[in-house]
Design an enzyme around this catalytic site. Structure first.
Site, PDB file in Angstrom:
ATOM      1  N   ILE A   1      20.979 -35.696  33.511  1.00 45.33           N
ATOM      2  CA  ILE A   1      21.281 -37.012  34.097  1.00 45.33           C
ATOM      3  C   ILE A   1      22.382 -36.950  35.041  1.00 45.33           C
ATOM      4  CG2 ILE A   1      22.770 -37.939  32.282  1.00 45.33           C
ATOM      5  CD1 ILE A   1      22.118 -40.684  32.750  1.00 45.33           C
ATOM      6  N   ALA A   2      22.519 -37.320  36.153  1.00 40.50           N
ATOM      7  CA  ALA A   2      23.434 -37.312  37.217  1.00 40.50           C
ATOM      8  C   ALA A   2      23.533 -38.448  38.211  1.00 40.50           C
ATOM      9  CB  ALA A   2      23.145 -36.083  38.147  1.00 40.50           C
TER      10      ALA A   2
ATOM     11  N   GLU B   1      22.593 -33.350  24.754  1.00 45.46           N
ATOM     12  CA  GLU B   1      23.744 -32.534  24.668  1.00 45.46           C
ATOM     13  C   GLU B   1      24.823 -32.512  25.738  1.00 45.46           C
ATOM     14  OE1 GLU B   1      20.258 -31.042  22.495  1.00 45.46           O
ATOM     15  OE2 GLU B   1      20.545 -31.086  24.533  1.00 45.46           O
TER      16      GLU B   1
ATOM     17  N   TYR C   1      29.614 -41.691  26.963  1.00 44.64           N
ATOM     18  CA  TYR C   1      28.614 -41.682  26.177  1.00 44.64           C
ATOM     19  C   TYR C   1      29.269 -42.529  24.824  1.00 44.64           C
ATOM     20  CZ  TYR C   1      25.824 -38.395  28.722  1.00 44.64           C
ATOM     21  OH  TYR C   1      25.141 -37.515  29.681  1.00 44.64           O
TER      22      TYR C   1
END
Length: 412
Positions: free
Chosen positions: A329-330, A363, A375
């Protein structure tokens, strides 16, 4: 190849079909349930009738394909349960075909984009977009009919670009009548349309044809994996768009105002130049273009977020039997801290619901304090560690923390 039995009961005109392979020559046999309701009483006799019409026995059926929705709740459940029962009784694999793709399969206009809209009642429509050969450009979503122009117009050029065309092939489905009724005019005339069929509904013939393609590709299901596709719990618009009054879940009044055009769309191969560049800007050890190509080819789910024409973010996720694994994800530096990563995670959560699993895994490097804080705020908790998982330069390796988030509300 053995014959295919197809069942489509998601609308008021249900149907059954058998696709028979006669030494490479395909033969279609079908029948319809003409009554407006009561498919449960007629579907099994109709199946027996069409099998006899095709001149085969039950032992000559090799696959059961069924329309999984979206559509009428009772009809979706009926088709799914009948397909599961036949699959278990005859020990056959299953293929699920969504209603909008079945409609698109009947109107494949070659090069171009096929926009499908089906009536979802309450002034709403089920909508999806496809390219030639059934390539999914926009997964099925639920929209207020009055919101369809705001949803389609800014995305249309990206769908066309993905298939290398500047024209639409078809607008199909009875839902376009609902869209035009809400618009108070024939809104579709403002689009570069080659043809419109505003009467089309899904049929078992196309369910059989699409089912055969998926069977040949090895995309079959076990009976317990065959799930209905409901869209009442879907969110078609991004958070920013909904804040401006757009959204069909449940039906809301559209303010008619335009947003900053934060567009959430499936990642396509044509996006990869920009995706790879953003990945390079975001990661010390980025995915290669081949990594992304392999992920898309493997059927992993991936999305991009665009602000106007700029790629602002993306993510790739892999569904498994027990969870959904967020692989990458970015968000572009200029668009961080604007909630875009949260929107991408919401898509991953929905993917988990669609697959009937309750957990998202990912991860992260222990050294990435900013990501860990994000997160944690999103409800992820550490559940393990992978030793030497990441490259760290100079031949060294860095551990990975395994994080998990439980999805509390699963689709029924």
């Amino acid at each position: 190849m053995k014959s295919i039995l197809a069942i489509e009961t998601t609308t008021r005109t249900g149907s059954v079909a058998v696709l028979r392979d006669d030494a490479g020559e395909l033969q279609l046999f079908d029948g319809a349930m003409t009554q407006q309701s009561g498919h449960a009483e007629t579907v099994l006799p109709l199946i027996d009738s069409v099998i006899r019409q095709a001149g085969i026995t039950r032992s000559e059926i090799g696959l059961v394909a069924f329309g999984q929705g979206p559509g009428a709740f009772t009809g979706i459940r009926l088709g799914c349960s009948v397909a599961q029962g036949i699959s278990m009784a005859l020990d056959l694999p299953l293929v699920a075909v969504n209603s909008l793709q079945a409609v698109a399969a009947a109107f494949d206009g070659g090069a171009g984009v096929t926009l499908v809209a089906l009536d979802a009642r309450m002034q709403e429509v089920y909508f999806a977009a496809y390219g030639a050969g059934g390539i999914e450009l926009q997964a099925p979503v639920l929209l207020s009919a009055s919101d369809v122009p705001q949803f389609v117009e800014p995305r249309l050029k990206f769908w066309a670009r993905a298939v290398g065309t500047d024209q639409l092939a078809w607008l199909v489905g009875e839902g376009w009548q609902v869209v035009n009724a809400q618009a108070g005019q024939d809104w579709t005339t403002s689009l570069p349309v080659k043809s419109v069929d505003s009467e089309a509904r899904p049929h078992a013939r196309e369910v059989a044809i699409v089912g055969r393609q998926r069977w040949q590709a090895g995309q079959t299901l076990l009976p317990e994996q065959a799930l209905p596709l409901y869209l009442r719990d879907k969110v078609a618009f991004t958070t920013e768009e909904r804040q401006h009054g757009l959204g069909g879940n449940p039906k809301v009044e559209s303010s008619g105002s335009r947003t900053n055009q934060v567009l959430l769309m499936p990642m396509m191969p044509v996006d990869l130049n920009e995706v790879v560049e953003l990945e390079r800007q975001s990661q010390a050890f980025p995915w290669s273009r081949r990594n992304f190509e392999d992920a898309l080819a493997a059927g992993y789910r991936a999305w991009v977020l665009r602000v106007q024409d700029v790629l602002a973010g993306f993510c790739v996720a892999m569904p498994t039997p027990d969870d959904v694994h967020l692989l990458v994800i970015a968000v572009a530096p200029d668009y961080r801290r604007q909630g875009l990563a949260t929107q991408l995670l919401a898509q991953v959560d929905q993917l988990a619901r669609d697959h009937g699993v309750s957990r998202v895994l990912l991860e992260v490097r222990p050294s990435n304090a900013r990501a860990l804080a994000f997160y944690a705020k999103q409800g992820f908790r550490e559940i393990g560690k992978r030793r030497g998982y990441y490259p760290a330069g100079k031949g060294e390796r860095e551990d990975a923390l395994v994080l998990s988030r439980e999805i509390r509300e699963l689709a029924v």
